[in-house]
Write a protein that holds these residues in place. Structure first.
Motif, PDB file in Angstrom:
ATOM      1  N   ARG A 100       0.787  -1.274  -0.089  1.00 30.84           N
ATOM      2  CA  ARG A 100      -0.097  -0.016  -0.006  1.00 30.84           C
ATOM      3  C   ARG A 100       1.058   1.231  -0.031  1.00 30.84           C
ATOM      4  O   ARG A 100       0.594   2.492  -0.678  1.00 30.84           O
ATOM      5  N   LEU A 101       1.870   1.286   0.677  1.00 28.31           N
ATOM      6  CA  LEU A 101       2.901   2.394   0.638  1.00 28.31           C
ATOM      7  C   LEU A 101       3.420   2.723  -0.772  1.00 28.31           C
ATOM      8  O   LEU A 101       3.431   3.813  -1.137  1.00 28.31           O
ATOM      9  N   ILE A 102       3.672   1.689  -1.669  1.00 28.26           N
ATOM     10  CA  ILE A 102       4.157   1.489  -2.877  1.00 28.26           C
ATOM     11  C   ILE A 102       3.395   1.983  -3.575  1.00 28.26           C
ATOM     12  O   ILE A 102       3.582   2.967  -4.495  1.00 28.26           O
ATOM     13  N   SER A 103       1.944   1.619  -3.656  1.00 27.51           N
ATOM     14  CA  SER A 103       0.763   1.854  -4.680  1.00 27.51           C
ATOM     15  C   SER A 103       0.487   3.245  -4.287  1.00 27.51           C
ATOM     16  O   SER A 103      -0.269   4.150  -4.946  1.00 27.51           O
ATOM     17  N   ALA A 104       0.671   4.140  -3.003  1.00 29.18           N
ATOM     18  CA  ALA A 104       0.621   5.312  -2.781  1.00 29.18           C
ATOM     19  C   ALA A 104       1.502   6.341  -3.529  1.00 29.18           C
ATOM     20  O   ALA A 104       1.191   7.507  -3.767  1.00 29.18           O
ATOM     21  N   GLY A 105       2.521   5.726  -4.093  1.00 29.98           N
ATOM     22  CA  GLY A 105       3.422   6.448  -4.672  1.00 29.98           C
ATOM     23  C   GLY A 105       4.971   6.670  -4.269  1.00 29.98           C
ATOM     24  O   GLY A 105       5.603   7.500  -4.509  1.00 29.98           O
ATOM     25  N   GLU A 147      11.200  -6.621   3.706  1.00 27.57           N
ATOM     26  CA  GLU A 147      10.148  -6.612   2.569  1.00 27.57           C
ATOM     27  C   GLU A 147      10.495  -5.247   1.628  1.00 27.57           C
ATOM     28  O   GLU A 147      10.681  -5.400   0.413  1.00 27.57           O
ATOM     29  N   LEU A 148      10.909  -4.235   2.335  1.00 23.40           N
ATOM     30  CA  LEU A 148      11.339  -3.157   1.097  1.00 23.40           C
ATOM     31  C   LEU A 148      12.612  -3.436   0.472  1.00 23.40           C
ATOM     32  O   LEU A 148      12.528  -2.812  -0.585  1.00 23.40           O
ATOM     33  N   VAL A 149      13.413  -3.763   1.142  1.00 20.37           N
ATOM     34  CA  VAL A 149      14.859  -4.130   0.441  1.00 20.37           C
ATOM     35  C   VAL A 149      14.361  -5.201  -0.675  1.00 20.37           C
ATOM     36  O   VAL A 149      15.087  -5.308  -1.705  1.00 20.37           O
ATOM     37  N   ARG A 151      11.874  -5.268  -2.499  1.00 18.51           N
ATOM     38  CA  ARG A 151      11.311  -4.612  -3.499  1.00 18.51           C
ATOM     39  C   ARG A 151      12.272  -3.603  -4.154  1.00 18.51           C
ATOM     40  O   ARG A 151      11.809  -3.104  -5.102  1.00 18.51           O
ATOM     41  N   GLY A 152      13.585  -3.588  -3.673  1.00 15.17           N
ATOM     42  CA  GLY A 152      14.474  -2.530  -4.149  1.00 15.17           C
ATOM     43  C   GLY A 152      14.584  -1.404  -3.712  1.00 15.17           C
ATOM     44  O   GLY A 152      15.124  -0.415  -4.292  1.00 15.17           O
ATOM     45  N   TYR A 153      13.832  -1.181  -2.354  1.00 16.84           N
ATOM     46  CA  TYR A 153      14.085   0.158  -1.818  1.00 16.84           C
ATOM     47  C   TYR A 153      15.166   0.068  -0.843  1.00 16.84           C
ATOM     48  O   TYR A 153      15.145  -0.508   0.226  1.00 16.84           O
ATOM     49  N   ARG A 154      16.313   0.545  -1.277  1.00 18.23           N
ATOM     50  CA  ARG A 154      17.674   0.617  -0.387  1.00 18.23           C
ATOM     51  C   ARG A 154      18.108   1.893  -0.018  1.00 18.23           C
ATOM     52  O   ARG A 154      19.244   1.747   0.383  1.00 18.23           O
ATOM     53  N   LYS A 155      17.402   3.099  -0.295  1.00 16.58           N
ATOM     54  CA  LYS A 155      18.088   4.047   0.134  1.00 16.58           C
ATOM     55  C   LYS A 155      17.237   4.538   1.234  1.00 16.58           C
ATOM     56  O   LYS A 155      18.009   5.785   1.941  1.00 16.58           O
ATOM     57  N   CYS A 156      16.147   4.417   1.725  1.00 18.88           N
ATOM     58  CA  CYS A 156      15.616   4.962   2.917  1.00 18.88           C
ATOM     59  C   CYS A 156      16.200   3.989   4.270  1.00 18.88           C
ATOM     60  O   CYS A 156      16.616   2.932   4.178  1.00 18.88           O
ATOM     61  N   ARG A 157      15.864   4.712   5.259  1.00 13.91           N
ATOM     62  CA  ARG A 157      16.044   4.262   6.710  1.00 13.91           C
ATOM     63  C   ARG A 157      14.833   3.875   7.241  1.00 13.91           C
ATOM     64  O   ARG A 157      13.942   4.577   6.992  1.00 13.91           O
ATOM     65  N   ILE A 158      14.823   2.551   7.954  1.00 16.62           N
ATOM     66  CA  ILE A 158      13.697   2.041   8.646  1.00 16.62           C
ATOM     67  C   ILE A 158      13.884   2.044  10.078  1.00 16.62           C
ATOM     68  O   ILE A 158      15.194   1.529  10.708  1.00 16.62           O
ATOM     69  N   TYR A 203      14.892   2.437  17.187  1.00 13.29           N
ATOM     70  CA  TYR A 203      15.934   1.630  16.857  1.00 13.29           C
ATOM     71  C   TYR A 203      15.991   1.647  15.291  1.00 13.29           C
ATOM     72  O   TYR A 203      14.906   1.231  15.006  1.00 13.29           O
ATOM     73  N   GLU A 204      17.256   1.640  14.738  1.00 12.65           N
ATOM     74  CA  GLU A 204      17.238   1.427  13.220  1.00 12.65           C
ATOM     75  C   GLU A 204      17.280   0.033  12.943  1.00 12.65           C
ATOM     76  O   GLU A 204      17.961  -0.856  13.418  1.00 12.65           O
ATOM     77  N   PHE A 205      16.462  -0.494  11.898  1.00  9.22           N
ATOM     78  CA  PHE A 205      16.610  -1.877  11.094  1.00  9.22           C
ATOM     79  C   PHE A 205      17.220  -1.674   9.898  1.00  9.22           C
ATOM     80  O   PHE A 205      17.052  -0.574   8.898  1.00  9.22           O
ATOM     81  N   PHE A 206      17.963  -2.783   9.498  1.00  9.58           N
ATOM     82  CA  PHE A 206      18.456  -2.929   8.081  1.00  9.58           C
ATOM     83  C   PHE A 206      18.165  -4.056   7.445  1.00  9.58           C
ATOM     84  O   PHE A 206      17.865  -5.118   8.049  1.00  9.58           O
ATOM     85  N   GLY A 207      17.548  -3.937   6.169  1.00  3.29           N
ATOM     86  CA  GLY A 207      16.716  -4.939   5.424  1.00  3.29           C
ATOM     87  C   GLY A 207      17.691  -6.111   5.261  1.00  3.29           C
ATOM     88  O   GLY A 207      18.954  -5.785   4.632  1.00  3.29           O
ATOM     89  N   ARG A 208      17.492  -7.154   5.328  1.00  2.00           N
ATOM     90  CA  ARG A 208      17.933  -8.577   5.175  1.00  2.00           C
ATOM     91  C   ARG A 208      17.741  -9.003   3.594  1.00  2.00           C
ATOM     92  O   ARG A 208      16.674  -9.378   3.619  1.00  2.00           O
TER      93      ARG A 208
END
Length: 222
Positions: A100-105, A147-149, A151-158, A203-208
């Motif tokens: 839903r975040l991706i479909s929101a743009g 999940e974001l990683v 899908r190719g979302y590698r520049k944002c911080r979670i 706390y910051e998380f990094f996509g695996r």
């Protein structure tokens, strides 16, 4: 000045959508939690908006962001794979939240922060739990990051949060901020007390990246 968006990943066609609208909006004289926070951000000189997911179109605020902060709203529990849209509202799994975040743009170039602003979103659950919501006990924020990683979302911080966090700013020992709440029992009476600022429980998380499955057919014919 920062751009901040409070993302509401709840289906307007779901029978329990009113629960989300009542709690975070002003439906039926609701609690309007988002507005309290938005007004606070505006007073600080930031731009802040609510973004309610719509299955039929992109959100103008989400789709315009290249940086800034996106707060994913909803109730969470330690190790749960979903968040809840208001008490008794729709439960949305982490992968659907990302959908839903991706479909929101949301752009893959987004280099800002995505904050899972949900109670206990940084906390593990019981890895042996048989509760379908808590299988594996992985923190909700870690699931979102993975999940974001994928899908190719590698520049944002979670980011995720430990403990029960305020839905909006409140007056406390350090001024007007969002605080963590903990239970304290005194004289047989249990109540929630301030447990520090929410930013201190972040706390910051990094996509695996999941390993690719070997192509056994390719091996067989080479």
């Amino acid at each position: 000045m920062q751009n901040k968006i409070f993302f509401m990943p709840f289906d307007p066609n779901h029978p329990s959508f009113l629960s989300a609208q009542y709690e975070y909006g002003n439906m039926g004289g609701g609690m309007d939690k988002n507005k309290v926070q938005i007004d606070h951000e505006l007073a600080k000189g930031n731009k802040a908006f609510s973004a309610w997911w719509n299955p039929k179109k992109k959100d103008p605020f989400v789709s315009s962001l290249n940086t800034g902060q996106i707060y994913i709203r909803g109730h969470g529990m330690p190790g749960f794979k979903s968040i809840e849209g208001g008490r008794g509202g729709e439960r949305v799994d982490f992968d659907e939240v990302v959908d839903r975040l991706i479909s929101a743009g949301l752009h893959k170039t987004f280099s800002g922060a995505i904050k899972c602003y949900n109670c206990h979103s940084a906390e593990n659950g019981d890895p042996n739990s048989t509760d379908p919501q808590a299988v594996g006990g992985i923190p909700f924020a870690q699931r979102i990051a993975d999940e974001l990683v994928s899908r190719g979302y590698r520049k944002c911080r979670i980011f995720g949060y430990y403990g029960s966090i305020d839905s909006f700013v409140k007056d406390g020992s350090e001024g007007t901020h969002k605080y963590v709440r903990r239970r304290e029992t005194t004289g047989g009476v249990t109540k929630q007390v301030e447990g520090g600022r929410a930013s201190e429980a972040r706390y910051e998380f990094f996509g695996r990246v999941k390993p690719k499955k070997p192509n056994i057919f390719k091996r067989m014919f080479h």
